[in-house]
Scaffold this active site. Sequence first.
Site, PDB file in Angstrom:
ATOM      1  N   THR A  12      23.654   6.488  64.195  1.00 50.63           N
ATOM      2  CA  THR A  12      24.678   7.805  64.914  1.00 50.63           C
ATOM      3  C   THR A  12      24.281   9.121  64.410  1.00 50.63           C
ATOM      4  O   THR A  12      23.331   9.633  64.008  1.00 50.63           O
ATOM      5  CB  THR A  12      25.817   6.676  64.225  1.00 50.63           C
ATOM      6  OG1 THR A  12      26.319   5.508  64.448  1.00 50.63           O
ATOM      7  CG2 THR A  12      27.214   7.604  64.550  1.00 50.63           C
ATOM      8  N   GLY A  58      25.309   6.187  59.837  1.00 51.41           N
ATOM      9  CA  GLY A  58      24.713   5.862  58.503  1.00 51.41           C
ATOM     10  C   GLY A  58      25.939   4.246  58.519  1.00 51.41           C
ATOM     11  O   GLY A  58      26.036   3.952  57.482  1.00 51.41           O
ATOM     12  N   GLY A  59      26.142   3.615  59.930  1.00 53.14           N
ATOM     13  CA  GLY A  59      26.677   2.420  59.921  1.00 53.14           C
ATOM     14  C   GLY A  59      27.562   2.124  58.865  1.00 53.14           C
ATOM     15  O   GLY A  59      28.490   3.367  58.986  1.00 53.14           O
TER      16      GLY A  59
END
Length: 524
Positions: free
Chosen positions: A334, A416-417
Site C-alpha cells: 500500500t 503494511g496490510g
Amino acid sequence: MSTHNIAFTAPHFSATEAGTFILKQGGTATEAMVAAAAAISVVYPHMNSIGGDSFWLIDNPNQSTPTAIDACGRAPSDISAYSNEQHIPERGGLSALTQAATLRGWQKAIEVDEHAALPLSTILAPAIKLAREGFTVTKSLQAGCEKLASVTNTNDAFKALYIPNGKPLQAGQHFKNPKLANTFEHLAKHGLNAFYEGELADSFASDLAKAGSIITPADIANTKADVVTPLSANLSGISCYNLPAPTQGVHSLQIIGAVNKLKHKANTEADWTHLIVEATKQSFTHRPTLWADPEALSDDYKNALTDERLSELANNIDMAQAKQWPFSAQPGDTVWMAARDKNGQLVSFIQSVYWEFGSGILMSEGGFVWNNRGLSFSLNTDETNVLKAHKKPAHTLNPALAKFDDGRRLAYGTMGGEGQPQTQAAVFTGYAWRNKSINQAVSDPRWLLGRTWGDTSTNLKVEQTLASQIKHELNQRDHDWVSVDNNNEMMGHAGAILDTPTSLEAATDPRSDGRATVTTAGTQ
C-alpha cells in the site's frame, strides 16, 4: 505562522515532488494528492496502481469533522464462477474480482473541494512525464518483481513489462511505462470518467475477461466512491478519526483507545511495546464481527468504540503477561501519503492493490495491474465477510487523522496490510503521549505481530535495536518473538504531517524511498 506554508510526505520521493509541484502552484491538498497518487502509481507499481482502491480523510480549517471518502470497489453482479471454488485464487483472473475504485475517489475528492480549480492536464503532468520519460527502479520495486517472477498465472502483458525476457527489473535500471503515460494523457483529455466508460474501459474489460476474471464492462461502469461519516473516538482531549467499515479503521481506533485507558501503567519502552501488542490482540480477536462490508455488520460494530467496549478491551490486558496468539495475518502492500496546502487543508490518503502487484493481471493498453482485494472475501457462507454480489471486501486500508484540543492536527498512516493499525498506534502514541517528535515517532524501531510475506509464523517480529533493548522483558512476559533486521520494510512505510498554530512539520519513513517536505507556496 503564515498559512502559505505547505507540506507533503510520501513513501517515494517522486510522489512528494509531484504533490509539492501542485502545492507550489497554489493547488489544494486534494489536487496535490491526486497528482501524487498518479505519480506513485507509476514509480511504486508493486505497492499500488490505478487498478485498486483508495480512502481519504480531508480536513479544512474551522471544519469540525474531516470529510471521509470511501473509494472501495465492490464484487461483480455475477459471482457464480466461485460457487465450486474452495478458495479464491491468489493471482490470475479469478483473483481480480472487485472493481477499481481509486479514480472515483480522486474524482470525489476534487468534487467536494470548493477551492479545486487546476485542470487535470496540470495535475496529471508529473505522472505522465515519469511514465513517458522513465525513472530509476528502486530496490523495493526489484524485490516486488522478483516475488512475482515465480508466479505462473500472471498474464503475458505483466511478464513483458516487469519480467522482460524472464528477468525481473533490477534496482538502478531506467524503466519506462509508455502505455501508462498514454492512459494518463487520455484521462487528462477526456476526464477521469474515461477510465470507467469508453474505449479504455472496454480494453480493461477485454483483458480481464481474457485472463478469466468475471468483471464485466457494466461492473466497471458502475464503480462508485462515497462520502461517508468518519469513525471517531475522543481520547483524553484528542479527537481521533479513521475510515469506517469495510476498512480496519475500527481496529486502529480500538487499539489506541485501549492503550489510552492503560497508558499510565506504561513507563518503559518494554511497557509501551507490550501494551500496544496486547491491545492489538484484544482488538483483532473481534475481527470476525467488525471487519466486513458495513451492511453485513451488527451491533458489535456499532458499539466498538464506546467507552464501555474500550474499557472492556483494556481490562483484558495483563501488563505482566502476554496473551497467547493464534493469528494468521493477511499481507498487503500500500502507499499512504499526506498533504497540507496554503489554506490549511490537510489530507490523509491511502491507495493500494492489496498484495504486491495485485492480481498480476496487467491491462495491456492501460499499463497497470488490477487489484486482488477480493482475496479478503471468504467463501465460507457462515462468515460475515462471505463473498456476495455487489459487496465490499474487508479492507486493510485506513488513513488516520487526529485533532487536538489546542489546535494541533496530525495526519498519519502507513502501508503494511494488517500491520497498519499496529504501526499507526506506534506513531500516534509516540507523538501524542510519549513526547517524541513526529520524526522520531515515524523512524524509531518498531514491531509487527503476525505473518508477513513468504512467512508462516504468527509471532511478534521486533527490529534489532529495539529487541536488544527489551528482550529480557519480552521473555519475562512470555512473548513469542523473534528479532529482525533494522529498518525492515515489513514494518510498513509510515509518515506524518503535524500542523500546529505556530509550525508545520512533515516526516517520512527511513524504511521507504520517501521524502517529506515543508516549503512555501507560490503567490500565483
